[in-house]
Scaffold this motif. Structure first.
Motif, mmCIF file in Angstrom:
data_model
loop_
_atom_site.group_PDB
_atom_site.id
_atom_site.type_symbol
_atom_site.label_atom_id
_atom_site.label_comp_id
_atom_site.label_asym_id
_atom_site.label_seq_id
_atom_site.Cartn_x
_atom_site.Cartn_y
_atom_site.Cartn_z
ATOM 1 N N ALA A 23 -8.756 -4.856 2.077
ATOM 2 C CA ALA A 23 -8.878 -3.575 1.370
ATOM 3 C C ALA A 23 -9.741 -2.601 2.164
ATOM 4 O O ALA A 23 -9.445 -1.395 2.214
ATOM 5 C CB ALA A 23 -9.472 -3.796 -0.025
ATOM 6 N N THR A 24 -10.779 -3.115 2.806
ATOM 7 C CA THR A 24 -11.617 -2.253 3.652
ATOM 8 C C THR A 24 -10.822 -1.766 4.860
ATOM 9 O O THR A 24 -10.982 -0.615 5.301
ATOM 10 C CB THR A 24 -12.878 -3.013 4.102
ATOM 11 O OG1 THR A 24 -13.600 -3.445 2.943
ATOM 12 C CG2 THR A 24 -13.769 -2.123 4.944
ATOM 13 N N GLY A 25 -9.952 -2.612 5.403
ATOM 14 C CA GLY A 25 -9.062 -2.170 6.482
ATOM 15 C C GLY A 25 -8.168 -1.032 6.026
ATOM 16 O O GLY A 25 -7.963 -0.056 6.761
ATOM 17 N N PHE A 26 -7.617 -1.141 4.818
ATOM 18 C CA PHE A 26 -6.806 -0.048 4.269
ATOM 19 C C PHE A 26 -7.642 1.227 4.167
ATOM 20 O O PHE A 26 -7.157 2.327 4.464
ATOM 21 C CB PHE A 26 -6.282 -0.418 2.878
ATOM 22 C CG PHE A 26 -5.353 -1.594 2.836
ATOM 23 C CD1 PHE A 26 -4.621 -1.973 3.945
ATOM 24 C CD2 PHE A 26 -5.207 -2.334 1.662
ATOM 25 C CE1 PHE A 26 -3.757 -3.062 3.908
ATOM 26 C CE2 PHE A 26 -4.351 -3.420 1.603
ATOM 27 C CZ PHE A 26 -3.627 -3.789 2.729
ATOM 28 N N PHE A 27 -8.883 1.070 3.742
ATOM 29 C CA PHE A 27 -9.791 2.214 3.619
ATOM 30 C C PHE A 27 -9.984 2.911 4.967
ATOM 31 O O PHE A 27 -9.905 4.140 5.064
ATOM 32 C CB PHE A 27 -11.135 1.744 3.063
ATOM 33 C CG PHE A 27 -12.265 2.713 3.255
ATOM 34 C CD1 PHE A 27 -12.378 3.842 2.445
ATOM 35 C CD2 PHE A 27 -13.210 2.514 4.256
ATOM 36 C CE1 PHE A 27 -13.425 4.749 2.629
ATOM 37 C CE2 PHE A 27 -14.261 3.395 4.448
ATOM 38 C CZ PHE A 27 -14.365 4.530 3.629
ATOM 39 N N HIS A 28 -10.227 2.137 6.003
ATOM 40 C CA HIS A 28 -10.457 2.723 7.342
ATOM 41 C C HIS A 28 -9.187 3.400 7.885
ATOM 42 O O HIS A 28 -9.263 4.450 8.516
ATOM 43 C CB HIS A 28 -10.929 1.653 8.312
ATOM 44 C CG HIS A 28 -12.350 1.228 8.122
ATOM 45 N ND1 HIS A 28 -13.420 2.114 8.115
ATOM 46 C CD2 HIS A 28 -12.889 -0.011 7.920
ATOM 47 C CE1 HIS A 28 -14.533 1.453 7.937
ATOM 48 N NE2 HIS A 28 -14.258 0.164 7.807
ATOM 49 N N CYS A 29 -8.028 2.805 7.649
ATOM 50 C CA CYS A 29 -6.782 3.318 8.224
ATOM 51 C C CYS A 29 -6.262 4.561 7.496
ATOM 52 O O CYS A 29 -5.749 5.487 8.127
ATOM 53 C CB CYS A 29 -5.715 2.235 8.202
ATOM 54 S SG CYS A 29 -5.972 0.905 9.402
ATOM 55 N N GLY A 30 -6.332 4.572 6.200
ATOM 56 C CA GLY A 30 -5.815 5.710 5.461
ATOM 57 C C GLY A 30 -4.329 5.926 5.709
ATOM 58 O O GLY A 30 -3.553 4.973 5.783
ATOM 59 N N ASP A 31 -3.941 7.169 5.921
ATOM 60 C CA ASP A 31 -2.522 7.480 6.124
ATOM 61 C C ASP A 31 -2.016 7.024 7.490
ATOM 62 O O ASP A 31 -0.817 7.027 7.739
ATOM 63 C CB ASP A 31 -2.292 8.983 5.973
ATOM 64 C CG ASP A 31 -0.819 9.344 5.955
ATOM 65 O OD1 ASP A 31 -0.074 8.723 5.163
ATOM 66 O OD2 ASP A 31 -0.394 10.224 6.731
ATOM 67 N N VAL B 239 0.858 -1.184 0.000
ATOM 68 C CA VAL B 239 0.000 0.000 0.000
ATOM 69 C C VAL B 239 0.893 1.233 0.000
ATOM 70 O O VAL B 239 1.866 1.304 0.760
ATOM 71 C CB VAL B 239 -0.937 0.045 1.232
ATOM 72 C CG1 VAL B 239 -1.829 1.275 1.177
ATOM 73 C CG2 VAL B 239 -1.778 -1.225 1.312
ATOM 74 N N VAL B 240 0.571 2.200 -0.844
ATOM 75 C CA VAL B 240 1.361 3.419 -0.968
ATOM 76 C C VAL B 240 0.449 4.636 -0.840
ATOM 77 O O VAL B 240 -0.663 4.656 -1.388
ATOM 78 C CB VAL B 240 2.087 3.452 -2.332
ATOM 79 C CG1 VAL B 240 2.827 4.770 -2.528
ATOM 80 C CG2 VAL B 240 3.065 2.289 -2.441
#
Length: 490
Positions: A477-485, A114-115
């Motif tokens: 992918a939803t976890g990435f969405f929630h975490c963001g930066d 993830v970038v």
């Protein structure tokens, strides 16, 4: 005291008179003189010490020599310390962890990256630099190469020319695998496809212009624009009957589907024959069919063109159409001079990607669709390419616009088994290409995270996998969405 301090004083004191009243006065005078001299010596030593810094020379030396003017010390300035062009902002440790989601055994041999698309910083990495099979995510590379090499407005052309014998015409395939046998006005599966009946009407009209032409009695089929083999060795032959892949030839109609209106429909063993018979029927029937190469310089009787590359890419990505992907891959290889077979795709597509300035080391390309398990691309390459897609560099905005959207109205991320339940929180925020083969599920694209951060990502679940790997991928992918930066790499 050391020897330098004793010399001048003791010489005078040694000559003073001794004994009687006079001696007493002499002793008092000598004591006064000693006190005065000590005072002078102490004062002159203090002054000398004040003007001599950083030396161990004895103070009495200043009494023995005539003082000279001391030059004023030169003022020195410490060089300025370097200052950053822009002040750096302290950032706390990222604390949003997806470690539990990443440990899901349904992900099998798991890789991901993830970038942050704004800063380019890698936020999360698990084996991100290792090249592995991509499944249909390969269509992203094929599309990017096509946009660079062919351009978004390129169209593939199917032609008819005069044959070498009287009454003979040649149908020349130009690599348009979307050409339709349905009548004009009836839409096939492929939007904006050219129609054979249009080409037949042009041919008859051009033939009739010359009264010396005999009736058309013979049709030659020329599919030489692509060379064999027509089937990649890494593809399961069952895909033909299941309706997801045709034999790859430069001349076919409707992606060689039995049903021209459906995405998934069984394909034939001989797409050239199907196309030839459909065109012969459109010309009026009763023709003899053969296969050969069109005569050099033969007069053209008609031509039709496919939809533009931009339209083809959107259709290929949104429903993961293998036929269009293979069509584009072969056209890219031909256009940049690599060749016209499967073996040309490595040089053709990698060469087509070179303009994007991303290191292609380690990439292996066996086909344009991703059906082959022998393709290999790293998650790191995909996240770097998606940085450019997100920024819409060059023609890459076309690719962005063709990506399926989680919870969207159409495409492979709109199906009921994708981003369901709690994962629906990411609906409308995940723009990504799906991939699936027997030995892997993949998902790669762009996430507009909950905190407003754009992310590029790639997730691979490789090895012994089942369809529930899709749920694990969507959850991550939803976890990435929630975490963001705030996404942690722990």
């Amino acid at each position: 005291m050391d020897q330098a301090e004793q010399s001048p004083v003791d010489a005078d004191v040694g000559r003073a008179p001794r004994g009687g009243t006079a001696a007493v006065f002499a002793q008092r005078r000598r004591a006064a003189l000693i006190a005065a001299l000590v005072f002078v010596l102490l004062c002159s030593g203090a002054v000398f010490a004040g003007t001599q810094t950083g030396t161990n020379e004895p103070a009495a030396a200043s009494v023995a020599v005539t003082p000279t003017a001391t030059p004023s010390p030169t003022t020195t300035v410490d060089p300025a310390r370097p200052v950053p062009a822009e002040p750096t902002t302290a950032r706390g440790l990222r604390s949003c962890s997806v470690a539990g989601l990443a440990a899901d055994t349904r992900l099998a041999e798991f890789q991901a990256r993830v970038v942050n698309a704004t800063t380019g910083e890698v936020l999360f990495d698990r084996g991100g630099t290792s090249a592995s099979r991509t499944a249909s995510v390969m269509k992203v590379l094929t599309s990017a190469a096509a946009l660079n090499v062919l351009g978004s407005d390129y169209r593939a052309t199917t032609r008819v020319v005069k044959g070498a014998e009287p009454g003979q015409v040649v149908l020349v395939g130009g690599g348009d695998l979307t050409l339709s046998r349905l009548p004009t006005g009836q839409e096939p599966f492929y939007t904006g496809a050219a129609h054979l009946d249009d080409l037949a009407a042009q041919t008859r009209a051009a033939w009739a212009v010359d009264p010396a032409n005999p009736p058309i009695t013979s049709l030659v089929l020329d599919s030489s624009y692509f060379s064999g083999p027509d089937w990649d060795e890494g593809w399961a032959r069952t895909e033909l009957g299941l309706g997801s892949m045709p034999e790859i030839t430069a001349l076919m109609v409707d992606g060689d589907r039995n049903d021209p209106t459906r995405s998934t429909s069984a394909r034939s063993e001989d797409p050239v024959a199907r196309a030839g018979q459909a065109f012969a029927d459109a010309l009026g029937g009763g023709l003899t069919l053969s296969r050969a190469t069109a005569p050099a310089g033969a007069a053209q009787l008609g031509a039709v063109q496919s939809a533009t590359v931009s339209t083809l890419i959107e259709q290929s990505l949104i429903v993961s159409d293998n036929t269009i992907a293979e069509m584009l891959a072969r056209l890219v290889a031909i256009e940049n001079g690599a060749g016209n077979s499967f073996s040309a795709l490595q040089q053709g597509i990698v060469g087509g990607l070179a303009a994007y300035g991303i290191d292609t080391t380690g990439i292996i390309i066996k086909d344009g669709s991703g059906l082959s398990p022998h393709n290999a691309v790293s998650p790191a390459y995909l996240t770097a390419l998606f940085l450019k897609v997100n920024a819409r560099e060059g023609n890459l905005g076309v690719l962005f616009d063709g990506l399926p959207i989680a919870g969207g109205p159409r495409g492979s991320l709109s199906y009921s088994d994708r981003f369901a339940g709690a994962n629906a929180a990411a609906d409308g925020a995940v723009f990504a290409k799906t991939g699936w083969i027997d030995t892997g599920y993949t998902l790669a694209g762009i996430i507009h995270a909950a905190d407003g951060t754009p992310l590029t990502f790639a997730i691979y679940a490789i090895g012994t996998v089942s369809s529930n790997a899709k749920i694990a991928i969507d959850s991550l992918a939803t976890g990435f969405f929630h975490c963001g930066d705030n996404l942690s790499n722990n």
